[in-house]
Design an enzyme around this catalytic site. Structure first.
Site, PDB file in Angstrom:
ATOM      1  N   SER A 175      62.392-112.001 -41.453  1.00 33.19           N
ATOM      2  CA  SER A 175      61.642-111.989 -42.709  1.00 33.19           C
ATOM      3  C   SER A 175      61.521-113.429 -43.205  1.00 33.19           C
ATOM      4  O   SER A 175      62.525-114.047 -43.563  1.00 33.19           O
ATOM      5  CB  SER A 175      62.372-111.133 -43.752  1.00 33.19           C
ATOM      6  OG  SER A 175      61.875-111.450 -45.033  1.00 33.19           O
ATOM      7  N   THR A 223      52.251 -85.956 -56.174  1.00 39.20           N
ATOM      8  CA  THR A 223      51.605 -84.737 -55.681  1.00 39.20           C
ATOM      9  C   THR A 223      51.707 -84.657 -54.163  1.00 39.20           C
ATOM     10  O   THR A 223      51.586 -83.569 -53.598  1.00 39.20           O
ATOM     11  CB  THR A 223      50.112 -84.716 -56.071  1.00 39.20           C
ATOM     12  OG1 THR A 223      49.574 -86.021 -55.821  1.00 39.20           O
ATOM     13  CG2 THR A 223      49.920 -84.365 -57.524  1.00 39.20           C
ATOM     14  N   GLY A 248      55.457-100.736 -56.936  1.00 40.75           N
ATOM     15  CA  GLY A 248      54.684 -99.501 -56.811  1.00 40.75           C
ATOM     16  C   GLY A 248      53.439 -99.685 -55.967  1.00 40.75           C
ATOM     17  O   GLY A 248      52.544 -98.850 -55.969  1.00 40.75           O
ATOM     18  N   GLY A 260      58.825-103.699 -54.978  1.00 39.58           N
ATOM     19  CA  GLY A 260      59.255-102.908 -56.135  1.00 39.58           C
ATOM     20  C   GLY A 260      58.193-102.779 -57.203  1.00 39.58           C
ATOM     21  O   GLY A 260      58.491-102.510 -58.362  1.00 39.58           O
ATOM     22  N   ASP A 285      51.485 -93.184 -49.097  1.00 39.70           N
ATOM     23  CA  ASP A 285      51.505 -94.640 -48.948  1.00 39.70           C
ATOM     24  C   ASP A 285      51.152 -95.050 -47.525  1.00 39.70           C
ATOM     25  O   ASP A 285      50.359 -95.967 -47.292  1.00 39.70           O
ATOM     26  CB  ASP A 285      52.884 -95.198 -49.314  1.00 39.70           C
ATOM     27  CG  ASP A 285      53.306 -94.792 -50.710  1.00 39.70           C
ATOM     28  OD1 ASP A 285      52.449 -94.306 -51.462  1.00 39.70           O
ATOM     29  OD2 ASP A 285      54.492 -94.966 -51.034  1.00 39.70           O
TER      30      ASP A 285
END
Ligand code: GLA
Length: 393
Positions: A70, A37, A126, A124, A174
């Site tokens: 990383s 949305t 969500g 990955g 997010d």
């Protein structure tokens, strides 16, 4: 707060570059409801969680030279600010480089820096590890240079980093949740006006539980952008018919139905999903406030079906998990969370039944797919935060 991770990042920084100047924690997020949305300028109901990425940063001593490290991937990416460009497609470095490009593009002068990060936001899944990376980088560089960039501007910069450097035309949810989250509160965000308010997430007798399918989605793998485009197609038909419709936020279900014959059936389904998802969010908000958790659960079930059959962003593993949960006596409702095609389900489970529910689900999942799910307990936490600044050697 994961003290060990913070220490790991700090130690690695010390080993490679000396004393860090800034330490930052940047969280992943959940979303209670309101999926797909945000880029349709509707509403979302996310919250920042405890799983986070930790950053240690300091000036490199050079005007131009930067290193990104990383710890989890055991990889290093060196670059010059004067020669800023995206790394290879799919590289983690793009999330950080994209943020540097946005800050530079805003006219601010970024000096050479070193940055080390590690985290426990499953990739990955969500849970928006990418937004955590972007927001944490932006916040850390803001602190390092004392830019005083307002938080909402950092949110937008982080979102643009994802559009331009990672190639995903994501909405704003997010990054907003990662930056603006508050402990024990969900965030009701209007993605059109960016007005928001926090309210307590009280699930009397129930708890929120994520189950990771361990199917790693890749939003960049085009389907996400395709959904966005289909919604835009729907908007243009609606706008031609009624005028003043700039996004699906402005359209009603009746208006959409009037246009059904003028649009592709897939476009119609996508638009119907979005318009109804906004309605579902409004209902969930109402029932959370009145403490009617069973009704909240019912709506999550409807949302799952709509994502499965109308927006078509689930996958067989997720459908299996959600079907099991939604038929389970100790679960009031479950749905897939996030962009789709894998990742986690979000489940509202009777307190005390979490372990038995997970054990039952895992057994069946293993039989069906030959791999396990990972349960992820949810602790709603503060958004991006500064852990320390100007540390002494
Ligand atoms: C991803 C995107 C968000 C949002 C969700 C789906 O997480 O980054 O902007 O669109 O998918 O709700």
């Amino acid at each position: 707060m994961n003290i060990e991770l913070e220490k790991k990042v700090r130690d690695q920084f010390v080993k490679l570059f000396g004393t860090p100047e800034v330490l930052v924690k940047s969280p992943g997020r959940i979303n209670v409801i309101g999926e797909h949305t945000d880029y349709n300028l509707g509403f979302v109901l996310p919250a920042a969680v405890d799983q986070s990425i930790y950053f240690a940063v300091a000036r490199s001593g050079d005007e131009d030279q930067c290193s990104l490290v990383s710890v989890d991937m055991n990889e290093r990416y060196d670059f010059k600010i004067s020669e800023l460009k995206p790394a290879a497609a799919g590289s983690w470095a793009n999330y950080l480089l994209g943020v540097v490009a946005e800050i530079v593009g805003s006219g601010r002068v970024v000096k050479g820096f070193n940055l080390v990060f590690a985290g426990d936001v499953p990739k990955g899944s969500g849970m928006s590890s990418s937004a955590a990376l972007e927001c944490g980088t932006c916040f850390a560089l803001n602190e390092l240079h004392d830019f005083n960039i307002p938080k909402v501007e950092m949110v937008k910069m982080s979102q643009m980093a994802e559009h331009k450097y990672a190639g995903v035309k994501c909405g704003i949810m997010d990054q907003f949740a990662s930056m603006m989250g508050k402990e024990d509160q969900v965030l009701l965000l209007d993605c059109k006006t960016l007005e928001y308010n926090h309210f307590p997430m009280e699930l009397e007798g129930y708890s929120l539980l994520l189950c990771n399918s361990n199917v790693s989605h890749s939003l960049a793998s085009s389907e996400y952008n395709v959904r966005r485009q289909q919604c835009e197609e729907g908007v243009s038909v609606l706008n031609e018919e009624f005028g003043n419709i700039d996004s699906l936020r402005d359209a009603s279900l009746d208006q959409l139905k009037e246009c059904e014959s003028k649009m592709d059936n897939i476009v119609f389904k996508r638009c119907k999903y979005v318009i109804e998802e906004n309605q579902r969010l409004e209902d969930v908000t109402k029932f959370l406030n009145s403490g009617e958790i069973i009704k909240v659960g019912e709506i999550l079930k409807n949302a799952q079906n709509a994502m499965r059959y109308e927006y078509e962003v689930t996958c067989k593993e997720i459908d299996f998990m959600a079907d099991f949960a939604n038929g389970h006596e100790d679960v009031v409702g479950a749905r897939m969370m996030g962009g789709g095609f894998g990742g986690c389900t979000i489940n509202i489970v009777k307190k005390g039944s979490e372990d038995s529910f997970v054990a039952e689900l895992n057994e069946l999942y293993k039989n069906e797919f030959g791999k396990e799910i990972t349960p992820i307990p949810v602790k709603i936490s503060d958004g991006v935060s500064l852990l320390s600044k100007n540390l002494q050697a």
